[in-house]
Scaffold this motif. Sequence first.
Motif, PDB file in Angstrom:
ATOM      1  N   ARG A 184      -8.717   3.440   2.119  1.00  0.00           N
ATOM      2  CA  ARG A 184      -8.900   2.245   1.301  1.00  0.00           C
ATOM      3  C   ARG A 184      -8.953   0.984   2.152  1.00  0.00           C
ATOM      4  O   ARG A 184      -8.384   0.923   3.224  1.00  0.00           O
ATOM      5  N   PHE A 186       0.839  -1.206   0.000  1.00  0.00           N
ATOM      6  CA  PHE A 186       0.000   0.000   0.000  1.00  0.00           C
ATOM      7  C   PHE A 186       0.872   1.254   0.000  1.00  0.00           C
ATOM      8  O   PHE A 186       0.644   2.194  -0.772  1.00  0.00           O
ATOM      9  N   HIS A 207      -8.396  -3.386   1.622  1.00  0.00           N
ATOM     10  CA  HIS A 207      -7.799  -4.372   0.717  1.00  0.00           C
ATOM     11  C   HIS A 207      -7.926  -5.727   1.405  1.00  0.00           C
ATOM     12  O   HIS A 207      -7.487  -5.884   2.536  1.00  0.00           O
TER      13      HIS A 207
END
Length: 455
Positions: free
Chosen positions: A91, A77, A93
């Motif tokens: 975000r 990231f 993930h």
Amino acid sequence: MQGTRDYNPKQMAIREKVFNTITRCFKRHGAETIDTPVFELKETLTGKYGEDSKLIYDLKDQGGELLSLRYDLTVPFARYLAMNKITNIKRYHIAKVYRRDNPAMTRGRYREFYQCDFDIAGQYDAMIPDAECLKIVHEILSELELGDFRIKVNDRRILDGMFAVCGVPDDKFRTICSTVDKLDKMPWEDVKKEMVNEKGLSEEAADQIGEYVSLQGGMDLAERLLLDPRMSQSKQACAGLSDIKLLFSYMQLFQLTDRVVFDLSLARGLDYYTGVIYEAVLTQAGVAPVSSDAPNRAEESVSVGSVAGGGRYDGLVGMFDPKGRKVPCVGVSIGIERIFSIMEQKAEASAEKVRTTEVQVLVASAQKNLLEERLRLVTELWNAGIKAEVMYKKNPKLLSQLQFCEETGIPLVAILGEQELKDGVVKLRVVATREEVDISQSDLIGEIKRRTSEA
């Protein structure tokens, strides 16, 4: 293969339920999602994990590129942010990561496993994003109903300040930190031995550290330590303690404080943390919540192991930026494998059957020679977005079609017969209660949707 596993349909059904709960929570908090390759350049991963680096999986040299399988989702990231010059993003993930661990399969430790990460990158006011990460952990663990849990909170700056005032040399901070991190698995005597005998720390320094790492509490403990004659000498520790106070005030607003404890023994082994760190542990049922007036309560609760962890890592993105530009980040990772093994045990213990498909209706026939009619009807249902099945036999017996529904948990059967076809109706049978109603073919789709949305 050692350290890996296959998942059968029943396990996947439980797993999907957990993923959906977690994804819903991440989306509720406004996160976008990204994906990155399963392997990275070896140099991307090197030097980011401290003593755990030995667990990185290296791949064979492919035409001059040295690659490794990703060890977590945080370093990729950070690399992604630096490469794309992104300065703020929220975000999540969810993806597989790889570690050359000696696996303890029983405790949900594998060489290939999923991580579910949520991170907030960007320059914001202190502790607001950090508090939201803790709120997310709280929401997910509450929703999954895994039993009682505690969220331990500390700050790397408090640890570093404590090490400094206790007389740990600068170059030993990280390695002593890794040792302190073992306090949840080893008694203090053994941790002290490792510090003194293996890491070469003086006995006095170790004893002073021992006094601090036994402390637990809430905002009041942070206030007490700000007045502590030794701790207050460290600018770093004071900055960390002030932030912990601020964090607790936001956690009160987010209604989290009944589950959170400020714990000076929490260290988290990874090198890249710079500020607040936290870890959620499941505790055996029936333990009173830790409150600030009873700091020793936590000793009574038996820890089942960490199910989520994270913290602030403000320096990591800068390591990948050619100009060293930093992007402050804070994040949390949910330990899905451990949660998953608990959910699996719970499913085994309860008599409830886990459905592995979502079929709403079986299209069945009561007589022979109705295959074409069955295929026509199932096509209509599929085209309308209904989950439907038909048995792959020209002339199946009605009884075996009904038994199939019982075994797989299909709630409805649409039965075709010669009389029904003449009358333009379909017999809809509820498998659980065995009640049957005739429904005109034009109303069938609406009726199935109505009945299955109520379920």
